[in-house]
Design a protein around this motif. Sequence first.
Motif, PDB file in Angstrom:
ATOM      1  N   LEU A  49       0.864  -1.177   0.000  1.00 48.00           N
ATOM      2  CA  LEU A  49       0.000   0.000   0.000  1.00 48.00           C
ATOM      3  C   LEU A  49       0.902   1.229   0.000  1.00 48.00           C
ATOM      4  O   LEU A  49       1.750   1.384   0.880  1.00 48.00           O
ATOM      5  CB  LEU A  49      -0.872  -0.039   1.249  1.00 48.00           C
ATOM      6  N   VAL A  50       0.743   2.092  -1.006  1.00 49.75           N
ATOM      7  CA  VAL A  50       1.528   3.324  -1.100  1.00 49.75           C
ATOM      8  C   VAL A  50       0.581   4.498  -0.903  1.00 49.75           C
ATOM      9  O   VAL A  50      -0.377   4.669  -1.654  1.00 49.75           O
ATOM     10  CB  VAL A  50       2.239   3.430  -2.465  1.00 49.75           C
ATOM     11  N   VAL A  51       0.851   5.302   0.134  1.00 45.58           N
ATOM     12  CA  VAL A  51      -0.021   6.421   0.493  1.00 45.58           C
ATOM     13  C   VAL A  51       0.776   7.722   0.380  1.00 45.58           C
ATOM     14  O   VAL A  51       1.767   7.906   1.086  1.00 45.58           O
ATOM     15  CB  VAL A  51      -0.556   6.256   1.932  1.00 45.58           C
ATOM     16  N   TRP A  52       0.322   8.593  -0.521  1.00 45.73           N
ATOM     17  CA  TRP A  52       0.984   9.897  -0.677  1.00 45.73           C
ATOM     18  C   TRP A  52       0.876  10.699   0.614  1.00 45.73           C
ATOM     19  O   TRP A  52      -0.136  10.672   1.291  1.00 45.73           O
ATOM     20  CB  TRP A  52       0.351  10.701  -1.816  1.00 45.73           C
ATOM     21  N   LYS A  53       1.936  11.456   0.926  1.00 47.01           N
ATOM     22  CA  LYS A  53       1.937  12.272   2.135  1.00 47.01           C
ATOM     23  C   LYS A  53       1.135  13.558   1.943  1.00 47.01           C
ATOM     24  O   LYS A  53       0.695  14.167   2.903  1.00 47.01           O
ATOM     25  CB  LYS A  53       3.372  12.602   2.550  1.00 47.01           C
ATOM     26  N   ARG A  54       0.942  13.977   0.714  1.00 41.96           N
ATOM     27  CA  ARG A  54       0.160  15.176   0.383  1.00 41.96           C
ATOM     28  C   ARG A  54      -0.728  14.897  -0.796  1.00 41.96           C
ATOM     29  O   ARG A  54      -0.426  13.983  -1.560  1.00 41.96           O
ATOM     30  CB  ARG A  54       1.105  16.330   0.043  1.00 41.96           C
ATOM     31  N   PRO A  55      -1.749  15.574  -1.055  1.00 40.24           N
ATOM     32  CA  PRO A  55      -2.298  16.772  -0.413  1.00 40.24           C
ATOM     33  C   PRO A  55      -3.258  16.462   0.723  1.00 40.24           C
ATOM     34  O   PRO A  55      -3.769  17.372   1.358  1.00 40.24           O
ATOM     35  CB  PRO A  55      -3.045  17.452  -1.551  1.00 40.24           C
ATOM     36  N   PHE A  56      -3.527  15.184   1.011  1.00 41.54           N
ATOM     37  CA  PHE A  56      -4.489  14.833   2.046  1.00 41.54           C
ATOM     38  C   PHE A  56      -3.782  14.276   3.268  1.00 41.54           C
ATOM     39  O   PHE A  56      -2.663  13.801   3.184  1.00 41.54           O
ATOM     40  CB  PHE A  56      -5.472  13.766   1.531  1.00 41.54           C
ATOM     41  N   ASP A  57      -4.476  14.347   4.385  1.00 38.48           N
ATOM     42  CA  ASP A  57      -3.982  13.723   5.612  1.00 38.48           C
ATOM     43  C   ASP A  57      -4.604  12.332   5.688  1.00 38.48           C
ATOM     44  O   ASP A  57      -5.761  12.178   6.064  1.00 38.48           O
ATOM     45  CB  ASP A  57      -4.385  14.558   6.820  1.00 38.48           C
ATOM     46  N   ILE A  58      -3.839  11.310   5.299  1.00 34.88           N
ATOM     47  CA  ILE A  58      -4.349   9.934   5.292  1.00 34.88           C
ATOM     48  C   ILE A  58      -3.645   9.137   6.380  1.00 34.88           C
ATOM     49  O   ILE A  58      -2.424   9.056   6.414  1.00 34.88           O
ATOM     50  CB  ILE A  58      -4.159   9.261   3.919  1.00 34.88           C
ATOM     51  N   LYS A  59      -4.466   8.575   7.256  1.00 36.77           N
ATOM     52  CA  LYS A  59      -3.957   7.715   8.326  1.00 36.77           C
ATOM     53  C   LYS A  59      -4.292   6.275   7.966  1.00 36.77           C
ATOM     54  O   LYS A  59      -5.356   5.983   7.438  1.00 36.77           O
ATOM     55  CB  LYS A  59      -4.610   8.065   9.663  1.00 36.77           C
TER      56      LYS A  59
END
Length: 180
Positions: A49-59
């Motif tokens: 799972l790759v989660v971008w650090k921006r533009p959203f705050d994803i936990k």
Amino acid sequence: GLFSHPQKEIFVQSGLFEGLADVYKLKDTQRAILWKDSRFAGISSEGTLVVWKRPFDIKVEIVSIEGGKFEHEKLETIIKGNSAETFLDILMVEEGQLGLFFFNGKLESRLEPGRYAFWKNAGKIKLYQKDMREKVVEVPAQDIMTADKVTLRMTAVLAYKIDDVLKAVMTADDVVTSVY
């Protein structure tokens, strides 16, 4: 959000995402609960799972599906999400009933009235529910002959209540029929 690409594994191994995204490696027995800007965004079972650090705050919450039962402080919010039904079976134990949760043939817990979620494809899950309220069974009229040859017509009414739900589940397929 999430990065999706057929060659994602190659990009991850190359270090391309360093500093730009968080990478999570899920085991077969794990799922990821995703929260976007503190709102439920879905459940994922992807291996990487790759989660971008921006533009959203994803936990990302990594949870285990071992044991079959899914418990979470925000269960009601997760159940209402669009991806929940893909991963979870939602079952309700009604008022006046008691549930027994079996996982892979072993009794795991007794369930009081309420809503419960169980992971799909985590193992063999079985939920038995028994009504714990008093019930009445009527045995239709029967003709009985006494010793002095007098015929009596009798109807029996029996009130019963299940005291031991585990014994009721393990010894009788249909408690009402057994009582009758």
